[in-house]
Design an enzyme around this catalytic site. Structure first.
Site, short mmCIF file in Angstrom:
data_model
loop_
_atom_site.label_atom_id
_atom_site.label_comp_id
_atom_site.label_asym_id
_atom_site.label_seq_id
_atom_site.Cartn_x
_atom_site.Cartn_y
_atom_site.Cartn_z
N GLY A 505 0.80 -1.22 0.00
CA GLY A 505 0.00 0.00 0.00
C GLY A 505 0.83 1.27 0.00
N LYS A 604 8.99 6.75 11.91
CA LYS A 604 8.17 6.54 13.11
C LYS A 604 7.05 5.53 12.83
CE LYS A 604 6.16 9.28 16.81
NZ LYS A 604 5.92 10.66 17.27
N GLU A 676 4.67 -6.38 6.39
CA GLU A 676 4.78 -7.76 6.85
C GLU A 676 6.21 -8.19 7.14
OE1 GLU A 676 1.10 -9.83 4.58
OE2 GLU A 676 2.19 -8.26 3.57
MO1 MOS Z 1 -2.03 -8.69 4.33
S1 MOS Z 1 -2.20 -10.59 5.14
O1 MOS Z 1 -1.98 -8.87 2.66
O2 MOS Z 1 -3.29 -7.80 4.95
#
Ligand code: MOS
Length: 717
Positions: A505, A604, A676
């Site tokens: 994102g 941050k 992640e």
């Molecule tokens: Mo992640 S598990 O692609 O929100």
């Protein structure tokens, strides 16, 4: 501005309660409340369903079952991602998993709806279901692809002969449990009918998938649906797509022509959301006495729903992690009558790296070699399967920097040799790697004559800091103070992004905003005077109504860099644990992660995401598992009292260090995803520390004290 540790611009809204979550929107007036009733069998069919008592219960406006639910679209498997597909509910009397919705009760209050749901009389014909992964693995098959459109199997060289010839071997099986995303904010939808149109206040990671999925299910034009999701209280995968809560709220709102709100209880999330598949992973490492790997195999078996296939890319990171001439990775699926698998917090990488990085620790022990030295000796120069170069690979640097900061030289070389009071103390480390993905995203930037700018995109902020980083990018490129930039996201009438997921994102949307700003500057340049002036002055002089432009990033399939290079993010995790000499109680004492992921837009918010991810790793190693009742297919520990996650007392000193950089192959901003990365490998670092503390190697996760206790050396307390 970009790269500065700016506090969240939406922070004050959140802490003062002004940030509005899906079930808190009141602008449509008093809604009705829907409560989902779930099946109490795992497989079979409804033979009788009688809602008459419920229908006459106080406040009840409607009871929807398969007998009266509207016809809905079926999932179209030609749509590549299941999150965009139709998700019909209450379509027939068949029960395919425990907890599957069998009724929606709509009433004036939540309590009335829930009370009435308990008055629905249902009889079932129960069929024997398959719920036990341990006994069904011989029924597995190889899927065509795995998540992320990756290959299910890969092979390089000749694994068998390479492994057979190796001087030192590790051949172990690791098992990981079912897990659920469990965001703080439960999955929810308030559906508001507007004539034939529909406004959906949902809690979603991807606005476009929510709209498409509802449109495909209700068989209406997506343009008639407005999805609104300005604030999202965590997602972790469970909100990449919507589920029955949104479909049922939408169906009921249209039928009753009134707003209907459906919020899941914490318990319901255990059956109405997708879950991370349980896995059994065999890892084989063959090395020479010098520690150089000659063969790596990572074979994964996991469960899938027989109705909606889902394969985590569990072995995928193994393909890029270490050099070895002979290699083999494979994924197999074992069908079980459980809810479908879905992406949960580093799908694939989290369980896969837990196994492989445990196995590397076992190999280091077998070789009597330092685990970092072993990894450095197997650092590949190019991608070990495809031969293409890496962009910006900094794994070794992360390990060295982490070792220095953590005091790795203090690690006891022999397991179970360091004692501090009641505690056996051990150190563990693990490598982190995660692929960087790029998806299509658009954004619009509008410059107003008053010297403010507005950024618009259907991008979401699930807690990672989207509002802040997009404001930073726009402020820098437009020459404005950050408080002059307003970021508006989470609406389907804004330019389409692919939302928050897969850690893409931030990179996607910040690049789209950057490009929109560049496009705006181009437009303004045409009417600039031959002297230095602020962009806002040009706007005020020439565009009294303001001026806007759009920016875009294309998907990785259309970006040649993503074919020419292997783009990943990297890290190294270090953990120190104490294990009680008598009880085998395991306590994390401290943890450090060092990460390299190109340029950090905001250290941050990035650090917060990374320590959050590391905490998930602690959870995977020591706490988290959903336990299935193999007689009924029900998850038995379905609340946060028994489905354990770390609390503050479980997480003492924990820090993330960011090695800032710039990956010029990733995008114009040099940014890669970090959502992640902190989850990748962190569980293995804790696991390896438990081994170093005790000499006990647990391969069935989570590591609970009863698995450690039998192997604990006898010592004086
Ligand atoms: Mo992640 S598990 O692609 O929100």
């Amino acid at each position: 501005m970009i790269g500065q540790a700016i506090s969240r611009v939406d922070g004050p809204f959140k802490v003062t309660g002004q940030a509005t979550y899906a079930h808190e929107h009141w602008e449509a007036g008093q809604p009705l409340y829907g409560f989902i009733l779930g099946a109490t069998i795992g497989r079979g069919r409804i033979t009788l369903i009688d809602a008459s008592r419920a229908e006459h219960s106080p406040g009840v406006r409607k009871v929807m079952t398969y007998r009266n639910a509207p016809a809905q679209g079926a999932p179209d498997e030609s749509i590549p991602s299941l999150y965009w597909r139709a998700q019909p509910v209450l379509t027939n009397p068949e029960i395919r998993h425990y907890g599957e919705p069998v009724a929606l009760v709509v009433a004036g209050t939540f309590e009335q709806a829930r009370a009435a749901a308990s008055l629905i009389d249902i009889e079932y014909a129960v069929e024997p279901g398959n719920y036990d992964f341990a006994t069904r693995q011989d029924q597995s098959y190889v899927p065509k692809v795995v998540n992320g459109r990756m290959e299910a199997e890969t092979s390089v060289g000749d694994f068998d002969s390479g492994f057979n010839s190796a001087a030192v071997k590790v051949d172990q099986r690791y098992t990981t449990p079912y897990q659920f995303s469990h965001p703080m904010e439960p999955n929810a939808c308030l559906a508001v009918p507007r004539g034939d149109d529909l406004i959906l206040y949902v809690s979603a990671q991807i606005v476009d998938s929510a709209r498409a999925s509802v449109a495909n299910t209700l068989r209406i034009d997506p343009e008639r649906i407005l999805v609104v999701t300005p604030y999202v209280g965590g997602g972790f995968g469970s909100k990449l797509g919507i589920h029955s809560e949104t479909i049922l709220a939408a169906l009921a709102a249209r039928q009753l022509n009134e707003p209907v709100k459906v919020v899941l209880t914490r318990q319901q999330i255990f059956h109405l959301m997708g879950l991370r598949p349980t896995t059994s992973q065999r890892v084989r490492l063959g090395a020479g006495k010098d520690g150089r790997l000659v063969a790596i195999a990572h074979e994964v078996n996991m469960y899938t729903s027989p109705h909606e296939e889902y394969a985590e890319q569990t072995a995928a990171t193994t393909r890029a992690l270490y050099a070895a001439p002979n290699r083999w990775t494979s994924h197999r699926l074992t069908p079980l009558d459980l809810p479908r698998g879905e992406d949960v917090r580093a799908p694939g990488e989290a369980p896969g790296l837990l196994a492989v990085e445990s196995a590397m620790d076992e190999l280091a022990y077998a070789l009597a070699m330092d685990p970092i030295e072993l990894r450095i000796r197997n650092e590949p120069k190019v991608h070990p399967e495809t031969g293409i170069p890496f962009s910006d690979r900094r794994l070794v640097e992360c390990m060295r920097e982490g070792a220095r900061r953590f005091g790795w030289d203090q690690r006891p070389a022999q397991p179970a040799s360091l004692r501090k009071g009641r505690w056996l103390v051990g150190y563990g480390m693990a490598a982190a790697i995660r692929m960087h993905f790029q998806g299509p995203a658009k954004a619009r930037v509008r410059m107003c004559p008053d010297g403010t700018a507005v950024v618009q995109s259907d991008m979401t902020d699930i807690g990672g800091g989207t509002y802040t980083i997009l404001a930073q990018v726009a402020a820098e490129r437009l020459g404005l103070p950050i408080d002059r930039v307003r970021v508006e996201i989470g609406r389907s009438d804004f330019p389409v992004s692919w939302g928050s997921g897969g850690s893409w994102g931030a990179a996607n949307s910040s690049t789209a905003v950057y490009r929109a700003c560049e496009a705006l500057r181009e437009k303004l340049l045409a009417s600039a005077r031959d002297k230095s002036e602020a962009l806002s002055e040009i706007v005020a002089r020439n565009h009294p109504e303001g001026l806007e432009a759009e920016g875009e990033i294309v998907s990785m399939e259309k970006d040649p860099n993503y074919r020419a290079y292997s783009l990943n993010t990297y890290g190294a995790h270090f953990a120190e644990v104490g294990v009680d000499v008598d009880t085998a109680e395991i306590r994390l004492r401290r943890m450090l992660g060092v990460f390299a992921a190109g340029r950090f837009l905001n250290p941050k918010t990035a650090r917060s995401q990374l320590i959050g991810g590391m905490t998930f790793g602690v959870s995977y190693a020591l706490h988290e598992q959903a336990v299935v009742d193999t007689r009924s297919g029900a998850f038995v520990n379905r609340d946060l009292a028994e489905y354990l996650v770390p609390v503050h007392a479980d997480i003492p000193e924990l820090d993330a260090v960011l090695l800032d950089g710039f990956d010029d192959k990733a995008n114009v901003l040099g940014v890669k995803g970090i959502g992640e990365l902190g989850v990748c490998g962190s569980a293995a670092a804790v696991t390896n520390a438990v081994f170093n503390a005790t000499g006990v190697r647990v391969r069935d996760f989570p590591i609970t004290l009863e698995k450690v206790l039998p192997g604990l050396p006898l010592m004086e307390a």
